[in-house]
Write an enzyme that holds these catalytic residues in place. Sequence first.
Site, PDB file in Angstrom:
ATOM      1  CB  ILE A 121      35.157  49.654  -6.816  1.00 38.62           C
ATOM      2  CG1 ILE A 121      36.414  50.516  -6.910  1.00 38.62           C
ATOM      3  CG2 ILE A 121      34.925  48.881  -8.106  1.00 38.62           C
ATOM      4  CD1 ILE A 121      36.373  51.577  -7.987  1.00 38.62           C
ATOM      5  CE  LYS A 122      26.626  51.259  -7.944  1.00 41.34           C
ATOM      6  NZ  LYS A 122      25.604  52.151  -8.560  1.00 41.34           N
ATOM      7  CB  VAL A 123      31.769  44.547  -7.291  1.00 36.85           C
ATOM      8  CG1 VAL A 123      31.917  43.169  -7.913  1.00 36.85           C
ATOM      9  CG2 VAL A 123      33.098  45.298  -7.337  1.00 36.85           C
TER      10      VAL A 123
END
Length: 226
Positions: free
Chosen positions: A86-88
């Site tokens: 998951i890219k945050v």
Amino acid sequence: MLILIDDADLTKIEELYAKYPYDGVTTNPTILGKTGNPDPMDQLKKIRALIPEEAMLHAQVLSTETDDMVKEAKHMVDAIGGNMYIKVPVTANGLKAISILSKEGINVTATAIYGVMPAFMAAKAGAKFLAPYVNRLDNLGYNGVQISKDIHTMVRAAGYDAEVLGASFKNSQQVLEMGKFGIGSVTVNPDTLKTLAFNQVAEGAVKDFIRDFENCCGEGKTMLDF
């Protein structure tokens, strides 16, 4: 070095994987929007189904508040499955979300990195990958490759396991410079990937070899004919 495809176009991904086993795919909201699919989750599921089971798939949350980021990330992991990251974005709320998600065992790629210290703090929060935007840093007047190198050096010196995932390249030379420095991963758009892996000079040399062979031994023949 891990080499990932920075695109969400199924045709391009399939074409590249047909030639070489890349390590996965990275996406962002802009890339997903360009596919024309109004359902980004559907597009991500199609990518997940297209690439090998062990390949990584990186996709970004759209929420901006910490609690919403966490909920969105969990939904994406549950819905898509597989080797999911998951890219945050590394904002104040994003850093807190990275810490929460990492402690819950969710793989996080810290994205939208525009400096050494934001990347370091993301590594400290538990991110697995740190994605500096090399070309965008250059456009802001910085040296994107050098900042990526500095991130790598600082994170390694502190003993964190996070890997730099270089992103947003304008040419293949930037990718090569990072590889020579020992940076462990890059994500590259399909056009630049092709220039890295498939050299037109080599293609020309092969044609010359075949022409010379045919002049000697006959047109259209291979070693199987002898």
